[in-house]
Design an enzyme around this catalytic site. Structure first.
Site, PDB file in Angstrom:
ATOM      1  N   HIS A 203       0.793  -1.237   0.000  1.00 51.88           N
ATOM      2  CA  HIS A 203       0.000   0.000   0.000  1.00 51.88           C
ATOM      3  C   HIS A 203       0.823   1.285   0.000  1.00 51.88           C
ATOM      4  CE1 HIS A 203       0.929  -0.119   4.322  1.00 51.88           C
ATOM      5  NE2 HIS A 203       0.731   1.186   4.296  1.00 51.88           N
TER       6      HIS A 203
HETATM    7  C1  UD1 Z   1      -2.019   5.853   5.336  1.00 51.89           C
HETATM    8  C2  UD1 Z   1      -0.749   6.438   5.912  1.00 51.89           C
HETATM    9  C3  UD1 Z   1       0.357   5.394   5.893  1.00 51.89           C
HETATM   10  C4  UD1 Z   1      -0.092   4.107   6.563  1.00 51.89           C
HETATM   11  C5  UD1 Z   1      -1.411   3.638   5.964  1.00 51.89           C
HETATM   12  C6  UD1 Z   1      -1.920   2.450   6.724  1.00 51.89           C
HETATM   13  C7  UD1 Z   1      -0.484   8.862   5.512  1.00 51.89           C
HETATM   14  C8  UD1 Z   1       0.206   9.885   4.712  1.00 51.89           C
HETATM   15  N1  UD1 Z   1      -0.307   7.579   5.123  1.00 51.89           N
HETATM   16  O1  UD1 Z   1      -1.756   5.540   3.980  1.00 51.89           O
HETATM   17  O2  UD1 Z   1       1.476   5.876   6.597  1.00 51.89           O
HETATM   18  O3  UD1 Z   1       0.890   3.122   6.377  1.00 51.89           O
HETATM   19  O4  UD1 Z   1      -2.376   4.686   6.052  1.00 51.89           O
HETATM   20  O5  UD1 Z   1      -2.846   1.718   5.996  1.00 51.89           O
HETATM   21  O6  UD1 Z   1      -1.156   9.175   6.450  1.00 51.89           O
HETATM   22  N2  UD1 Z   1      -8.967   4.601   0.800  1.00 51.89           N
HETATM   23  C9  UD1 Z   1     -10.209   4.028   0.690  1.00 51.89           C
HETATM   24  N3  UD1 Z   1     -10.868   3.703   1.846  1.00 51.89           N
HETATM   25  C10 UD1 Z   1     -10.355   3.910   3.076  1.00 51.89           C
HETATM   26  C11 UD1 Z   1      -9.096   4.518   3.169  1.00 51.89           C
HETATM   27  C12 UD1 Z   1      -8.398   4.856   2.027  1.00 51.89           C
HETATM   28  O7  UD1 Z   1     -10.729   3.811  -0.406  1.00 51.89           O
HETATM   29  O8  UD1 Z   1     -11.010   3.579   4.084  1.00 51.89           O
HETATM   30  C13 UD1 Z   1      -8.231   4.917  -0.453  1.00 51.89           C
HETATM   31  C14 UD1 Z   1      -8.542   6.290  -1.015  1.00 51.89           C
HETATM   32  O9  UD1 Z   1      -8.494   6.187  -2.408  1.00 51.89           O
HETATM   33  C15 UD1 Z   1      -7.356   7.122  -0.538  1.00 51.89           C
HETATM   34  C16 UD1 Z   1      -6.220   6.113  -0.555  1.00 51.89           C
HETATM   35  O10 UD1 Z   1      -6.822   4.880  -0.168  1.00 51.89           O
HETATM   36  O11 UD1 Z   1      -7.097   8.221  -1.367  1.00 51.89           O
HETATM   37  C17 UD1 Z   1      -5.103   6.452   0.389  1.00 51.89           C
HETATM   38  O12 UD1 Z   1      -5.591   6.655   1.709  1.00 51.89           O
HETATM   39  P1  UD1 Z   1      -4.755   7.581   2.740  1.00 51.89           P
HETATM   40  O13 UD1 Z   1      -5.381   7.509   4.077  1.00 51.89           O
HETATM   41  O14 UD1 Z   1      -4.530   8.910   2.146  1.00 51.89           O
HETATM   42  O15 UD1 Z   1      -3.351   6.906   2.772  1.00 51.89           O
HETATM   43  P2  UD1 Z   1      -2.915   5.393   2.930  1.00 51.89           P
HETATM   44  O16 UD1 Z   1      -2.274   4.945   1.684  1.00 51.89           O
HETATM   45  O17 UD1 Z   1      -4.036   4.592   3.478  1.00 51.89           O
HETATM   46  N1  UDP Z   2      -3.929  -5.539   8.714  1.00 45.85           N
HETATM   47  C1  UDP Z   2      -5.198  -6.109   8.798  1.00 45.85           C
HETATM   48  N2  UDP Z   2      -5.806  -6.489   7.635  1.00 45.85           N
HETATM   49  C2  UDP Z   2      -5.213  -6.371   6.418  1.00 45.85           C
HETATM   50  C3  UDP Z   2      -3.914  -5.795   6.359  1.00 45.85           C
HETATM   51  C4  UDP Z   2      -3.312  -5.373   7.529  1.00 45.85           C
HETATM   52  O1  UDP Z   2      -5.752  -6.249   9.888  1.00 45.85           O
HETATM   53  O2  UDP Z   2      -5.841  -6.753   5.414  1.00 45.85           O
HETATM   54  C5  UDP Z   2      -3.281  -5.104   9.969  1.00 45.85           C
HETATM   55  C6  UDP Z   2      -1.921  -5.708  10.210  1.00 45.85           C
HETATM   56  O3  UDP Z   2      -2.045  -6.970  10.831  1.00 45.85           O
HETATM   57  C7  UDP Z   2      -1.256  -4.665  11.085  1.00 45.85           C
HETATM   58  C8  UDP Z   2      -1.833  -3.357  10.561  1.00 45.85           C
HETATM   59  O4  UDP Z   2      -3.035  -3.704   9.876  1.00 45.85           O
HETATM   60  O5  UDP Z   2      -1.641  -4.822  12.437  1.00 45.85           O
HETATM   61  C9  UDP Z   2      -0.846  -2.722   9.617  1.00 45.85           C
HETATM   62  O6  UDP Z   2      -1.465  -1.694   8.930  1.00 45.85           O
HETATM   63  P1  UDP Z   2      -0.987  -1.169   7.512  1.00 45.85           P
HETATM   64  O7  UDP Z   2      -0.206  -2.202   6.813  1.00 45.85           O
HETATM   65  O8  UDP Z   2      -2.182  -0.635   6.843  1.00 45.85           O
HETATM   66  O9  UDP Z   2      -0.091   0.095   7.902  1.00 45.85           O
HETATM   67  P2  UDP Z   2       1.416   0.333   8.342  1.00 45.85           P
HETATM   68  O10 UDP Z   2       1.725  -0.553   9.489  1.00 45.85           O
HETATM   69  O11 UDP Z   2       2.281   0.083   7.153  1.00 45.85           O
HETATM   70  O12 UDP Z   2       1.443   1.776   8.695  1.00 45.85           O
END
Ligand code: UD1
Ligand code: UDP
Length: 357
Positions: A203
């Protein structure tokens, strides 16, 4: 009772607050603010339900947007809440935009800021997470680090006061939930056989925001000889669609894309995987906690101990062959408690009790 305002809003933060809030609430009044940065049921709601996270006192419903607009909208909403609640301290977790917004408002309002998972660095300033964590650490009053590496990182930036190594709250979460996961779910629910599949998650912006990089990753997955089970983050799903890469997945019989799974499901899938392929921070550590080898599709990691001890290998999908790497991956290495003893939340709460006396 002293009042602590906790700010969270993304999937990994929900896992972390579940571990900390349970202990924190024995000694403090906690006001929980959910920014709503993540909002799909399988990215947020399921974590509240499954992990019994208390209902937020404030649901901001901010959702997705550009970095500036998303953080800005959080700031506007948080300022009002902080002024109304007048908390004794504010807690933020990790390195997301929700973390940064909380850090800015705490420092502007002169409220002690507590950063949980402080001191991590990739030293790659192109990552939004690196910017968020550096800025947050520099305005924090108390910095709870998961590792000694994090303490050294902070020292290099002149931050030496208020730094406490407590271990990793994600380890607390794994210890608390693993048995529950195994009681509630079964691999047959997923049509998988233990140690006969790889588990993947992707992601990060650096892996999804260019067509070239995402293509290289999907091609790398498609060449792996065993099943790759891939609960896909919505960001990645959207990018595959935008770049027209869906055929790379449908042409491959070994890639199994599913919706994001719940935390308990994820623990079960991690524990039984032959190896984990990821760019997630949390998942790299969970692989280590489960004693499952990990390949991280990035050029750097903040969790360098996992690499140093042989549990994790960095692989650049543009220049290296993931399928080959997986053939020679090491198993059965010793475990060295790199991330504490699973009592980080207790240690954090005890230090807060001293500080806010
Ligand atoms: C965010 C964090 C990242 C973290 C990740 C965990 C920032 C800058 N990034 O990244 O550090 O590792 O969360 O998962 O804060 N979207 C959906 N539904 C949701 C959420 C997101 O469709 O419920 C889609 C949207 O298109 C959105 C994109 O995912 O634009 C990115 O979401 P965003 O929260 O901006 O960043 P993440 O990539 O999730
Ligand atoms: N996770 C989850 N379901 C998924 C993918 C991740 O429950 O389909 C959990 C994972 O076990 C961990 C957390 O989400 O506890 C990690 O989140 P993510 O990878 O989104 O973010 P990051 O740690 O890179 O910020």
């Amino acid at each position: 009772m002293k009042k602590i305002l906790t700010i969270a809003g993304t999937r990994p933060q929900l896992v972390k607050i579940a571990a900390v809030s349970r202990i924190l609430r024995e000694s403090f009044q906690e006001i929980l603010v959910n920014t709503g940065q993540h909002y799909d049921y399988n990215m947020a709601g399921v974590f509240f339900d499954e992990l019994n996270i208390p209902k937020p006192d404030y649901d901001l419903g901010i959702g997705s947007d550009s970095h500036g607009r998303q953080t800005g909208k959080m700031l506007i909403a948080l300022e009002e809440i902080v002024d109304k609640e007048q908390p004794d301290a504010i807690i933020v977790y990790g390195d997301t935009n929700s973390t940064l917004a909380g850090a800015i408002i705490a420092s502007k309002r002169h409220i002690p800021l507590i950063h949980i998972e402080a001191g991590l660095r990739s030293y790659n300033k192109l990552m939004p997470e690196e910017l968020n964590r550096v800025m947050t650490d520099h305005v924090s009053t108390l910095l709870f680090t998961p590792t000694e590496t994090a303490v050294r990182n902070l020292q290099k930036e002149g931050i030496t006061e208020g730094v406490y190594t407590v271990g990793d709250v994600m380890y607390d979460a794994v210890i608390y939930n693993m048995e529950l996961a195994e009681r509630r779910f079964n691999l047959q629910n997923f049509d998988l056989v233990s140690k006969q599949y790889y588990l993947g998650t992707i992601h990060r912006a650096e892996n999804t925001d260019t067509k070239e990089q995402l293509t290289a990753i999907l091609k790398a997955f498609s060449k792996v000889e065993e099943k790759v089970y891939l609960p896909l983050h919505p960001r990645t799903k959207n990018k595959i669609k935008e770049y027209g890469l869906a055929s790379l997945l449908t042409d491959s019989t070994n890639i199994h894309i599913v919706e994001p799974v719940s935390y308990l499901e994820m623990l079960l899938l991690e524990k039984n995987a032959k190896a984990i392929i990821t760019d997630s921070g949390g998942v790299q550590k969970e692989a280590y906690f489960m004693k499952v080898p990990c390949v991280t599709l990035r050029l750097q990691t903040e969790w360098i101990e996992t690499v140093e001890y042989g549990w994790n290998q960095l692989v650049d999908p543009l220049t290296e062959d993931l399928a080959e790497v997986l053939k020679y991956i090491q198993e059965g290495l010793p475990i060295n408690n790199l991330y504490g003893s699973g009592d980080a939340a207790v240690k954090i709460t005890n230090i807060l009790k001293e500080m806010l006396k």
